[in-house]
Design an enzyme around this catalytic site. Structure first.
Site, PDB file in Angstrom:
ATOM      1  N   ASP A 176       0.806  -1.215   0.000  1.00  9.65           N
ATOM      2  CA  ASP A 176       0.000   0.000   0.000  1.00  9.65           C
ATOM      3  C   ASP A 176       0.845   1.273   0.000  1.00  9.65           C
ATOM      4  O   ASP A 176       1.766   1.438   0.807  1.00  9.65           O
ATOM      5  CB  ASP A 176      -0.906   0.040   1.237  1.00  9.65           C
ATOM      6  CG  ASP A 176      -2.037  -0.968   1.161  1.00  9.65           C
ATOM      7  OD1 ASP A 176      -2.380  -1.385   0.042  1.00  9.65           O
ATOM      8  OD2 ASP A 176      -2.564  -1.339   2.223  1.00  9.65           O
ATOM      9  N   HIS A 204       0.098  -7.713  -1.086  1.00  9.34           N
ATOM     10  CA  HIS A 204      -1.178  -8.428  -1.109  1.00  9.34           C
ATOM     11  C   HIS A 204      -1.859  -8.256  -2.460  1.00  9.34           C
ATOM     12  O   HIS A 204      -1.521  -7.380  -3.255  1.00  9.34           O
ATOM     13  CB  HIS A 204      -2.090  -8.005   0.047  1.00  9.34           C
ATOM     14  CG  HIS A 204      -2.400  -6.542   0.106  1.00  9.34           C
ATOM     15  ND1 HIS A 204      -1.521  -5.606   0.611  1.00  9.34           N
ATOM     16  CD2 HIS A 204      -3.504  -5.848  -0.261  1.00  9.34           C
ATOM     17  CE1 HIS A 204      -2.061  -4.409   0.559  1.00  9.34           C
ATOM     18  NE2 HIS A 204      -3.266  -4.521   0.029  1.00  9.34           N
ATOM     19  N   ARG A 252     -11.930  -0.190   6.323  1.00  9.39           N
ATOM     20  CA  ARG A 252     -10.481  -0.263   6.496  1.00  9.39           C
ATOM     21  C   ARG A 252      -9.967   0.924   7.284  1.00  9.39           C
ATOM     22  O   ARG A 252     -10.416   2.059   7.099  1.00  9.39           O
ATOM     23  CB  ARG A 252      -9.784  -0.320   5.138  1.00  9.39           C
ATOM     24  CG  ARG A 252      -8.293  -0.554   5.225  1.00  9.39           C
ATOM     25  CD  ARG A 252      -7.638  -0.459   3.863  1.00  9.39           C
ATOM     26  NE  ARG A 252      -7.645   0.909   3.361  1.00  9.39           N
ATOM     27  CZ  ARG A 252      -6.810   1.378   2.423  1.00  9.39           C
ATOM     28  NH1 ARG A 252      -5.926   0.560   1.888  1.00  9.39           N
ATOM     29  NH2 ARG A 252      -6.868   2.621   2.024  1.00  9.39           N
TER      30      ARG A 252
END
Length: 288
Positions: free
Chosen positions: A103, A237, A251
């Protein structure tokens, strides 16, 4: 099979590489001692899963995230009303972009971790996979590790409303464990700063493929109410896009530190006069 280490929780590893399901946790009422243990498990397994957390109020969710650090308010994702730290992930609103990534590495201070709860899961499909970047680095040959330790990479994103660029070590050292891990990904890594375009493209292609090899991964099948907590500093991921039904989640993202690694051993590559250097375009958003 339950984990053998001494713990108040029932810990069940998900694969040989990373990931564990932790049973006996109620996140809405977690104690300081339980949180400390959960954090130790996170450092060990890199991603942990806690099922059935249906009764998790927004205020408690934000307070839990703040135990890890300051929380992000995302520049373009929608958020829960009254709680800008809680982002809404919706498969029908740009929440389906399947690509291996870490991320927000385009930020000078990428997040240290994320806490994602799936509120509504599809009947079939919609799994998420994670990859252990410690193991990927450690599985490389010694000469290649030595080369990578001396390189940096440019990470970037260019989409409407968000234009960001940062330079990070290709191999970062985890600030809590001291272990080295690869820190490049398909979504956001534009090029390796010290190499020519062709050299950078070839090396990044190899690293991105190698670092997500099956032996470094785990895969989680979501059920409504499941929570995943992962360490963004040593994982990638991938959200598997094999479903048609709507999937939604909430989230919380913990803001990051400055990735640390060895100092680069060479200067940035400079094209010869008249030569145009055009690194690959990077425009992908995150997927979950």
């Amino acid at each position: 099979m339950a984990e053998s280490m001494t713990t108040a929780f029932d810990v069940r590893p998900l694969s040989g590489a990373l990931g564990a399901e932790v049973r006996g946790v109620r996140l809405a009422e977690i104690t300081d001692e339980e949180f400390a243990e959960l954090r130790r498990l996170l450092l060990r397994y890199l991603v942990i899963f806690i099922r059935g957390q249906h009764d998790w109020p927004p205020g408690s969710r934000v307070a839990f995230g703040r135990r890890f650090g300051e929380l992000e308010v995302h520049p373009y994702l929608p958020h829960l009303e009254g709680h800008p730290e809680i982002q809404i992930i919706d498969s029908e609103q740009d929440g389906k972009i399947p690509i291996w990534h870490t991320d927000m590495t385009y930020s000078p201070n990428p997040p240290i971790g994320s806490i994602l709860q799936i509120v509504r899961s599809p009947g079939t499909g919609g799994d998420t996979m994670w990859s252990n970047q410690y193991l990927a680095y450690e599985a490389l040959s010694a000469p290649l590790r030595e080369l990578l330790d001396g390189l940096t990479a440019i990470h970037a994103i260019h989409i409407p409303g968000l234009d960001s660029r940062a330079e990070h070590p290709v191999v970062r050292v985890h600030p809590e464990t001291g272990r080295r891990s690869l820190f490049v990904n398909r979504a956001h890594t534009s090029h390796i700063a010290q190499l020519s375009r062709n050299e950078s493209d070839a090396l990044l292609q190899f690293l991105c493929e190698f670092s997500t090899s099956p032996e470094f991964t785990c895969r989680h099948r979501w059920r409504d109410g499941d929570v995943a907590i992962w360490d963004n500093r040593a994982t990638q991921h991938y959200a598997v896009d094999d479903y048609a039904e709507r999937r939604t989640g909430l989230r919380v993202v913990v803001l990051g530190d400055s990735p640390d690694g060895d100092r680069p051993r060479w200067e940035h590559f400079r094209p010869r006069p008249g030569e145009r250097y055009a690194p690959a375009r990077v425009n992908a958003k995150e997927s979950y």
